[in-house]
Design a protein around this motif. Sequence first.
Motif, PDB file in Angstrom:
ATOM      1  N   LEU A  78      -4.225 -24.447  15.182  1.00  0.00           N
ATOM      2  CA  LEU A  78      -4.369 -25.397  14.087  1.00  0.00           C
ATOM      3  C   LEU A  78      -5.731 -25.181  13.446  1.00  0.00           C
ATOM      4  N   TYR A  79      -5.713 -24.953  12.140  1.00  0.00           N
ATOM      5  CA  TYR A  79      -6.936 -24.794  11.369  1.00  0.00           C
ATOM      6  C   TYR A  79      -7.038 -25.971  10.407  1.00  0.00           C
ATOM      7  N   ILE A  80      -8.089 -26.745  10.534  1.00  0.00           N
ATOM      8  CA  ILE A  80      -8.352 -27.840   9.603  1.00  0.00           C
ATOM      9  C   ILE A  80      -9.377 -27.323   8.605  1.00  0.00           C
ATOM     10  N   LEU A  81      -8.949 -27.179   7.371  1.00  0.00           N
ATOM     11  CA  LEU A  81      -9.824 -26.639   6.337  1.00  0.00           C
ATOM     12  C   LEU A  81     -10.726 -27.702   5.731  1.00  0.00           C
ATOM     13  N   ASP A  82     -10.200 -28.916   5.645  1.00  0.00           N
ATOM     14  CA  ASP A  82     -10.916 -29.939   4.907  1.00  0.00           C
ATOM     15  C   ASP A  82     -10.345 -31.303   5.263  1.00  0.00           C
ATOM     16  N   ARG A 127      -6.373 -31.285   5.124  1.00  0.00           N
ATOM     17  CA  ARG A 127      -5.789 -30.025   4.659  1.00  0.00           C
ATOM     18  C   ARG A 127      -5.778 -29.054   5.839  1.00  0.00           C
ATOM     19  N   CYS A 128      -4.563 -28.635   6.250  1.00  0.00           N
ATOM     20  CA  CYS A 128      -4.433 -27.794   7.433  1.00  0.00           C
ATOM     21  C   CYS A 128      -3.175 -26.924   7.341  1.00  0.00           C
ATOM     22  N   ASN A 129      -2.944 -26.140   8.361  1.00  0.00           N
ATOM     23  CA  ASN A 129      -1.830 -25.196   8.329  1.00  0.00           C
ATOM     24  C   ASN A 129      -0.552 -25.742   8.972  1.00  0.00           C
ATOM     25  N   THR A 130      -0.151 -26.931   8.527  1.00  0.00           N
ATOM     26  CA  THR A 130       1.172 -27.439   8.877  1.00  0.00           C
ATOM     27  C   THR A 130       2.106 -27.076   7.730  1.00  0.00           C
ATOM     28  N   SER A 131       3.391 -27.284   7.908  1.00  0.00           N
ATOM     29  CA  SER A 131       4.330 -26.926   6.841  1.00  0.00           C
ATOM     30  C   SER A 131       4.087 -27.746   5.577  1.00  0.00           C
ATOM     31  N   ARG A 132       3.571 -28.963   5.728  1.00  0.00           N
ATOM     32  CA  ARG A 132       3.261 -29.796   4.556  1.00  0.00           C
ATOM     33  C   ARG A 132       1.921 -29.430   3.928  1.00  0.00           C
ATOM     34  N   MET A 133       1.071 -28.772   4.666  1.00  0.00           N
ATOM     35  CA  MET A 133      -0.260 -28.333   4.239  1.00  0.00           C
ATOM     36  C   MET A 133      -1.253 -29.479   4.017  1.00  0.00           C
ATOM     37  N   LEU A 134      -0.768 -30.711   3.989  1.00  0.00           N
ATOM     38  CA  LEU A 134      -1.641 -31.858   3.795  1.00  0.00           C
ATOM     39  C   LEU A 134      -1.078 -33.006   4.616  1.00  0.00           C
TER      40      LEU A 134
END
Length: 147
Positions: A78-82, A127-134
């Motif tokens: 899991l990458y949390i960008l913001d 904002r992360c790398n889930t299918s919803r992206m948010l």
Amino acid sequence: MKKVTYLLIFSSLLFSCKKSEGNLNFDDSQSIEQKQKELSKYPTTVTFNKVLHDFGEIQQGEVVETEFIVKNTGKNDLYILDAFASCGCTVPEVSKEPLKSGESTPIKVKFDSNGKSGFIEKSVNIRCNTSRMLETVKIKANIKTNK
């Protein structure tokens, strides 16, 4: 000799372009959108210990805090960008270190009720790398003014 050279060049390109799911590296020159596009190739799933926190009744001017726990429940890192809020009175704080499957991290949320009154509800977007992206969590409170 030419065949060996071409083979070496092709192999190095093939392996240098391939990114394993645990080794994504971003630099500061990349926009959030560029990072998000790259991460969309490695989706994961998350769960939260709660998606809404109710502070209840608080006094105007009070600064309150809570914590949401996000857990990586997928197979990819899991990458949390913001993490950002719907207004400046709400400030989220989260580590941007990748989380392996099964790992958790807190998202601390601080709310400053100065200048606010009545019922409020604020959103914190992750904002992360889930299918919803948010992903979104919320806080709410009923702010009483001093009379």
